[in-house]
Design a protein around this motif. Structure first.
Motif, short mmCIF file in Angstrom:
data_model
loop_
_atom_site.label_atom_id
_atom_site.label_comp_id
_atom_site.label_asym_id
_atom_site.label_seq_id
_atom_site.Cartn_x
_atom_site.Cartn_y
_atom_site.Cartn_z
N GLU A 262 0.83 -1.21 0.00
CA GLU A 262 0.00 0.00 0.00
C GLU A 262 0.86 1.26 0.00
OE1 GLU A 262 -4.10 -1.39 2.28
OE2 GLU A 262 -2.48 -0.44 3.40
N PHE B 10 -9.51 -7.03 3.63
CA PHE B 10 -9.59 -5.97 4.64
C PHE B 10 -10.62 -6.28 5.72
CE2 PHE B 10 -7.75 -3.12 1.25
CZ PHE B 10 -6.55 -2.92 1.93
N THR C 295 -2.68 -0.38 8.38
CA THR C 295 -3.06 -1.00 7.10
C THR C 295 -4.46 -0.59 6.69
OG1 THR C 295 -1.63 -2.89 7.58
CG2 THR C 295 -3.27 -3.17 5.85
N SER D 75 -5.56 2.02 3.59
CA SER D 75 -6.48 1.59 2.54
C SER D 75 -7.55 2.66 2.28
CB SER D 75 -7.14 0.27 2.93
OG SER D 75 -8.00 0.44 4.04
#
Length: 209
Positions: free
Chosen positions: A15, A55, A113, A117
Motif C-alpha cells: 500500500e 480488509f 493498514t 487503505s
C-alpha cells in the motif's frame, strides 16, 4: 511474527508503494492511460474485490489485537494490585511486557493498514476527479489532443451512474417536448377549423346589403 501478521505487513508495504506511485508527478497523457487501464482491467476489478474481503479479515485481526492489549493491561494492573502495589519483577514482568509489546505491535500494524487503505481509496477518487477537470479545461482551451476514447472511458469510470441518470432525465424531457408539440399542432388545427367556420358566417350579411 505469525504468518497472517506477516502477510498484513507485506500488504502494508504494498500500500505504501502504491500510494507513492499514485502521488508521483507524471505527464497528463501517461496518467490518463494508466487510470483508464486500472478502471477497465478485469484483473484489477477481481483484485479489488479480493482486497475488500482481505480488509474484512484485517479488521477482525485489529479488533482482536485491541482486545488483547486491553486484557494485558488489565492483567498487569491486577498483578500489581495483588502484590500490594509493588512493581512486578523478574521473568513474570518480562513476559507481560513482551505480550503487551506484541499486542500493541499487531494493533498498530492492522490499524495503519486499514487507515492507509482508506487513504488510497480517497486518493484514487480525487485523482480521477482532477483528471476529468483537466480534460474539460483542455477542451475549453481548444486542445485537439484532449478528449477521445481514453477520456470518455475515464469519465465513464468515474460517473457512470450520473450519466445514466442524466440520460433518463433527457429522455423524459424529449417525451414532454414531443407531447407539447402534438398538443400545439392539435390546437393549431382546431383554431384553423374554427376560423374557417366563422369566416363564411361573417361575410354573408355583407353580401345581402
Amino acid at each position: 511474527m505469525t504468518l497472517y501478521y506477516s502477510l498484513v505487513f507485506v500488504l502494508l508495504v504494498s500500500e505504501m508503494i502504491l500510494f507513492m506511485l499514485l502521488i508521483v508527478p507524471l505527464p497528463f497523457t501517461i496518467r490518463r492511460k494508466m487510470f483508464t487501464f486500472i478502471s477497465e482491467s478485469p484483473l484489477i476489478a477481481k483484485l479489488q474485490y479480493g482486497m475488500k474481503i482481505t480488509f474484512i479479515f484485517i479488521l477482525i485481526l485489529f479488533i482482536d489485537s485491541v482486545n488483547r492489549v486491553y486484557r494485558v493491561q488489565v492483567e498487569l494492573a491486577e498483578t500489581n494490585k495483588n502484590q500490594g502495589g509493588t512493581v512486578v519483577m523478574g521473568h513474570e514482568r518480562m513476559e507481560v511486557q513482551a505480550r503487551k509489546f506484541y499486542s500493541q505491535r499487531n494493533m498498530y500494524l492492522c490499524g495503519f493498514t486499514l487507515f492507509l487503505s482508506l487513504i488510497l481509496n480517497r486518493t484514487y477518487t480525487m485523482i480521477l476527479d482532477v483528471l476529468r477537470l483537466e480534460e474539460k479545461v483542455k477542451e475549453f482551451e481548444g486542445d485537439t489532443s484532449a478528449g477521445g476514447k481514453d477520456s470518455a472511458k475515464l469519465a465513464a469510470a468515474g460517473n457512470a451512474g450520473e450519466i445514466g441518470k442524466l440520460k433518463n432525465q433527457l429522455a423524459e424531457k424529449d417525451r414532454d417536448i414531443a407531447n407539447l408539440k402534438k398538443q400545439a399542432e392539435g390546437l393549431s388545427r382546431e383554431y384553423n377549423r374554427m376560423g374557417d367556420q366563422i369566416s363564411p358566417a361573417d361575410s354573408t350579411p355583407k353580401k345581402d346589403k
